[in-house]
Scaffold this motif. Structure first.
Motif, mmCIF file in Angstrom:
data_model
loop_
_atom_site.group_PDB
_atom_site.id
_atom_site.type_symbol
_atom_site.label_atom_id
_atom_site.label_comp_id
_atom_site.label_asym_id
_atom_site.label_seq_id
_atom_site.Cartn_x
_atom_site.Cartn_y
_atom_site.Cartn_z
ATOM 1 N N VAL A 122 -20.491 1.248 11.384
ATOM 2 C CA VAL A 122 -19.076 1.669 11.703
ATOM 3 C C VAL A 122 -18.208 1.219 10.145
ATOM 4 O O VAL A 122 -18.579 -0.310 9.759
ATOM 5 N N ILE A 123 -16.659 1.544 10.266
ATOM 6 C CA ILE A 123 -16.475 0.665 8.804
ATOM 7 C C ILE A 123 -15.008 0.478 9.608
ATOM 8 O O ILE A 123 -14.312 1.507 9.938
ATOM 9 N N GLY A 124 -14.918 -0.778 9.902
ATOM 10 C CA GLY A 124 -13.624 -0.546 10.111
ATOM 11 C C GLY A 124 -13.749 -2.380 11.599
ATOM 12 O O GLY A 124 -15.042 -2.805 11.986
ATOM 13 N N PRO A 125 -13.113 -2.366 11.744
ATOM 14 C CA PRO A 125 -11.462 -1.850 11.728
ATOM 15 C C PRO A 125 -10.396 -2.313 10.478
ATOM 16 O O PRO A 125 -10.985 -3.673 10.821
ATOM 17 N N THR A 126 -10.161 -1.551 10.211
ATOM 18 C CA THR A 126 -9.361 -1.675 8.909
ATOM 19 C C THR A 126 -7.679 -1.619 9.742
ATOM 20 O O THR A 126 -7.226 -0.611 10.020
ATOM 21 N N VAL A 127 -7.760 -3.266 9.494
ATOM 22 C CA VAL A 127 -5.728 -3.131 10.208
ATOM 23 C C VAL A 127 -4.684 -3.380 8.551
ATOM 24 O O VAL A 127 -5.071 -3.266 7.729
ATOM 25 N N PHE A 128 -3.720 -2.229 9.201
ATOM 26 C CA PHE A 128 -2.677 -2.555 8.551
ATOM 27 C C PHE A 128 -1.608 -2.949 9.116
ATOM 28 O O PHE A 128 -0.860 -2.958 9.805
ATOM 29 N N ALA A 129 -1.200 -4.156 8.420
ATOM 30 C CA ALA A 129 0.069 -4.637 8.657
ATOM 31 C C ALA A 129 1.764 -3.873 8.478
ATOM 32 O O ALA A 129 2.002 -3.426 7.469
ATOM 33 N N PRO A 130 3.047 -4.461 8.969
ATOM 34 C CA PRO A 130 3.693 -3.998 8.527
ATOM 35 C C PRO A 130 4.157 -4.868 7.417
ATOM 36 O O PRO A 130 3.416 -5.675 6.522
ATOM 37 N N ALA A 131 4.649 -3.845 6.274
ATOM 38 C CA ALA A 131 4.883 -4.264 5.013
ATOM 39 C C ALA A 131 3.885 -4.627 3.936
ATOM 40 O O ALA A 131 3.795 -5.458 3.270
ATOM 41 N N GLY A 132 2.819 -4.009 4.364
ATOM 42 C CA GLY A 132 1.988 -4.399 3.737
ATOM 43 C C GLY A 132 1.055 -3.802 2.613
ATOM 44 O O GLY A 132 -0.009 -3.462 1.880
ATOM 45 N N GLY A 133 2.482 -2.637 1.983
ATOM 46 C CA GLY A 133 2.530 -1.874 0.909
ATOM 47 C C GLY A 133 1.965 -0.215 0.852
ATOM 48 O O GLY A 133 2.610 0.202 0.119
ATOM 49 N N SER A 134 1.294 -0.249 2.553
ATOM 50 C CA SER A 134 0.738 1.139 2.386
ATOM 51 C C SER A 134 2.027 2.460 3.017
ATOM 52 O O SER A 134 1.972 3.360 3.015
ATOM 53 N N ASN A 135 2.920 1.669 2.808
ATOM 54 C CA ASN A 135 4.393 2.268 3.661
ATOM 55 C C ASN A 135 4.783 4.074 1.894
ATOM 56 O O ASN A 135 5.275 3.274 1.139
ATOM 57 N N GLY A 136 4.031 5.283 2.899
ATOM 58 C CA GLY A 136 4.945 5.726 1.510
ATOM 59 C C GLY A 136 3.777 6.490 0.880
ATOM 60 O O GLY A 136 3.883 7.399 -0.289
ATOM 61 N N LEU A 137 2.240 5.944 1.228
ATOM 62 C CA LEU A 137 1.023 5.814 -0.032
ATOM 63 C C LEU A 137 -0.043 6.380 0.405
ATOM 64 O O LEU A 137 -0.545 6.492 1.742
ATOM 65 N N TRP A 138 -0.710 7.031 -0.182
ATOM 66 C CA TRP A 138 -1.837 7.664 0.664
ATOM 67 C C TRP A 138 -3.356 6.347 -0.494
ATOM 68 O O TRP A 138 -3.057 5.551 -1.308
ATOM 69 N N VAL A 139 -3.893 5.847 1.544
ATOM 70 C CA VAL A 139 -4.637 5.416 0.911
ATOM 71 C C VAL A 139 -6.075 5.589 1.297
ATOM 72 O O VAL A 139 -6.391 6.089 2.007
ATOM 73 N N GLU A 140 -7.153 4.517 0.565
ATOM 74 C CA GLU A 140 -8.821 5.384 0.930
ATOM 75 C C GLU A 140 -8.703 4.273 1.581
ATOM 76 O O GLU A 140 -9.199 3.025 2.179
ATOM 77 N N LEU A 141 -9.508 5.299 2.489
ATOM 78 C CA LEU A 141 -9.763 4.025 4.093
ATOM 79 C C LEU A 141 -11.723 4.014 3.432
ATOM 80 O O LEU A 141 -11.681 2.908 3.610
ATOM 81 N N VAL A 142 -12.773 4.537 2.924
ATOM 82 C CA VAL A 142 -13.486 4.678 2.337
ATOM 83 C C VAL A 142 -13.875 5.870 1.479
ATOM 84 O O VAL A 142 -13.281 7.609 1.816
ATOM 85 N N THR A 143 -15.221 6.030 0.552
ATOM 86 C CA THR A 143 -15.849 6.966 -0.347
ATOM 87 C C THR A 143 -17.024 6.709 0.206
ATOM 88 O O THR A 143 -17.410 5.470 -0.460
ATOM 89 N N THR A 144 -17.559 7.820 0.752
ATOM 90 C CA THR A 144 -19.394 7.311 0.654
ATOM 91 C C THR A 144 -20.012 8.534 0.144
ATOM 92 O O THR A 144 -19.541 9.439 -0.206
ATOM 93 N N THR A 145 -21.257 8.664 1.072
ATOM 94 C CA THR A 145 -21.791 9.797 0.518
ATOM 95 C C THR A 145 -22.366 10.138 1.840
ATOM 96 O O THR A 145 -23.088 9.476 2.779
#
Length: 650
Positions: A122-145
């Motif tokens: 289980v990866i997360g939970p990942t919480v994104f808060a308002p004004a957290g900087g991700s508005n309008g941006l791509w964000v990596e949740l995870v890179t794995t294999t």
């Protein structure tokens, strides 16, 4: 639903006009250029907003996406899971890609994303808060294999706090810019977003589409909204084992069925006894289709659905086309608890069998059966050809027959089994093949018929099992020898060449006066020539035929025909029909065009209209002026809108 700022809507519509509807990708949802986008509502959002799944008094659950990482994906090759605009925050992006959040009460809510890998990590939970900087941006949740996280089904769940609607995108690719988390794409910021958003990733690491190593994304619990009045194609699998099936949609807001811009149409697979298209029932407000409107927003309204009795003949991938007005959040569910896809992976297998001796003496004798198989579904829209997985061929052998030998790596001596594995989509190498089995038939009285039957079992890349195919061949004791000279037809024992056809409409949407090109491709998957193949197409009255190609094709009135004297093994011939939608065509419309072969096979393609666009009150005729406006007056328009102080409604 709220009204979007005029400038943002104009930009959305500009991209929609340029890129069109119906272009879909397995690696990103929603598809780049589509008018549709995803919204996840909070549990306290009113039911009439359109999200049954997350509403506290109704589904009271999360949104769910299933990502398929095939076991043919190399263990050491990274897979990047990236989210666009995962936080609920205004202002929304005004250039593509779009994610139109809806903040209620003036206070943005937290959003949460949790990824569970194929091996249960289980990866997360990942919480994104308002004004957290991700508005309008791509964000990596995870890179794995797959080596670290396993191959198979990954699940992504998401929730939004309180009563906001969070719009977001998901991209799953092998991104050469990203290393294993924590790595080059980890963190929130413009540099990471640029790496994730440059669209240089792939969902196919071997570079050959349709071979079994492609990523897929299925949507199990999702709500949609469209930036413009438009249609989108969704696909879902029917196994043919459960009947009747119920196909569901929610809160399409067609109160009383009177809105011509709102509809739902189903297209069963070729060979279905139900015919096509099937016109479904669109839902009203706060209700599922087939149930009464729910103006009181009573929680947990019941499903009823469009119900169809199905058999194995109706099994396979169905296409649904929901058409919806702009700014109208809704659910297309299809089958409950099963994913739908923007782009599926669809194999179309054939199986045949012939015998080298149609007769043997009464004393018995040795015969060899040749079993042929092929994946005939071409790559790309609208057929979405994909590999057949876990292909197994089983030959029971006739009663009394004794096994002698086989080719193709069989197992057993009766029944005889070939574990073929993956059969890729054409034109990849290995998309067809043949195996043989040799047996001794026992002595029998004259006239005795030995029937040898074979069965093929297979599934698709998402793990859906198709109904088995079967074929047979006969040998008669002491009869008149008739040796087959051509391969068998699909699934049967009659020895004939059996070409098939596919059809594409480009573009998939149009308005009166606009051009549409229909491309029909005829393919011979057999190992011998097919002769005197005749293609006919009775064009719908809504279109005017302008020209046909090749020169050997002809048309008279609305009828187009092409005779192919000889279609060699593995060869294809393309018939192109250029048309214009007649100026008097009544909108909205769905034009369905069916082409047929003289062997009874057919293929269809559809073109839909867009009657009006939202908010502006204008129609799509002003595409060129719109682009000029965007190029010359973007800054001025933004300034004027800010001065107006537009108010959003509920």
């Amino acid at each position: 639903m709220r009204s979007h700022l005029l400038l943002k809507l104009v930009v959305v519509l500009a991209v929609f006009v340029l890129l069109g509807v119906g272009t879909t990708y397995a690696i990103e949802i929603p598809a780049p250029g589509a008018a549709a986008f995803i919204q996840t509502s909070g549990p306290n959002t009113p039911l009439n907003v359109g999200d049954f799944y997350t509403q506290a008094g109704s589904g009271n659950t999360n949104h769910l996406v299933e990502i398929y990482v095939p076991c043919a994906w190399p263990n050491a090759s990274p897979v990047t899971f990236a989210l666009f605009d995962p936080e609920s925050q205004d202002p929304d992006p005004v250039v593509a890609p779009f994610a139109n959040d809806e903040v209620r009460g003036g206070v943005p809510d937290n959003t949460t994303f949790t990824l569970t890998t194929a091996n249960g990590t289980v990866i997360g939970p990942t919480v994104f808060a308002p004004a957290g900087g991700s508005n309008g941006l791509w964000v990596e949740l995870v890179t794995t294999t797959p080596g670290a996280a396993g191959c198979g089904t990954y699940t992504l769940t998401t929730t939004t706090g309180d009563n906001d609607d969070n719009a977001w995108l998901l991209r799953v690719v092998n991104d050469p810019d990203c290393t294993i988390t924590p790595g080059t794409c980890t963190g929130i910021g413009a540099p990471q977003s640029a790496l994730l958003g440059d669209a240089n990733g792939t969902n196919d690491v071997d570079g050959a589409d349709g071979t079994g190593d492609e990523l897929l994304i299925g949507l199990s619990r999702i709500t949609y909204q469209h930036a413009a009045t438009s249609c989108q194609d969704m696909y879902f699998f029917v196994d043919g084992l459960t009947s009747p099936i119920a196909l569901n949609n929610f809160d399409m807001d067609d109160f009383g069925g009177g809105n011509g811009n709102i509809s739902i149409t189903y297209f069963p697979p070729a060979g279905s006894v139900l015919g096509t298209p099937l016109v479904g029932v669109e839902s009203g407000g706060s209700s599922w289709n087939g149930s009464p409107d729910n103006p009181g927003n009573i929680p947990n309204p019941p499903r009823a659905g469009d119900q169809y009795a199905v058999t194995a003949a109706d099994a396979g991938w169905w296409r649904a086309r929901p058409c919806i007005t702009a700014n109208n959040q809704y659910i297309f569910e299809g089958l409950q608890n099963q994913p739908a896809f923007f782009q599926p992976s669809i194999p179309l297998m054939t199986l045949g069998k012939v015998v080298d001796r149609a007769t043997v003496p009464t004393t018995g004798g040795q015969v060899t059966y040749t079993i042929t198989y092929a994946n005939t579904n071409p790559l790309g829209a609208p057929t979405w050809g994909g590999p057949a997985m876990n292909v197994t061929i089983t030959d029971a052998l006739p009663p009394g027959a004794t096994f002698v030998s086989c080719t193709g790596g069989c197992v057993g001596a009766g029944p005889v089994t070939w574990n073929i594995g993956t059969v890729p989509a054409p034109p990849n190498a290995g998309s067809n093949g043949a195996v043989t089995v040799t047996v001794n038939l026992p002595a029998q009285p004259a006239g005795t018929v030995f029937t040898n039957s074979v069965q093929m079992d297979y599934s698709d890349l998402a793990g859906n099992a198709f109904p088995p195919l079967s074929a047979s061949a006969n040998t008669t004791i002491g009869g008149t020898a008739v040796v087959p000279t051509v391969p068998p037809s699909v699934g049967g024992g009659i020895a004939i060449a059996d070409p098939f056809l596919t059809k594409i409409a480009n573009p998939p949407f149009a308005l009166p006066g606009e051009l549409v090109t229909w491309t029909i491709t005829v393919t011979n998957p057999s190992s011998v020539p097919a002769t005197n193949v005749v293609v006919t197409d009775n064009m719908p009255p809504e279109v005017e035929i302008l020209s046909v190609d090749p020169a050997s094709a002809s048309f008279s009135g609305q009828n187009v025909s092409l005779t192919i004297p000889t279609l060699n093994p593995g060869a294809s011939v393309t018939l192109t029909i250029r048309t214009r939608v007649r100026a008097n065509a009544s909108v909205p419309f769905i034009i369905t065009n069916v082409a047929s072969l003289n062997n009874g096979k057919s293929a269809s393609a559809t073109v839909s209209s867009v009657r009006r666009l939202p908010s502006t009150g204008e129609t799509p005729y002003w595409r060129d002026p719109l682009l000029t406006l965007l190029a010359a007056g973007f800054g001025l328009a933004l300034l004027r809108l800010r001065k107006r102080g537009l108010v959003r409604g509920a």
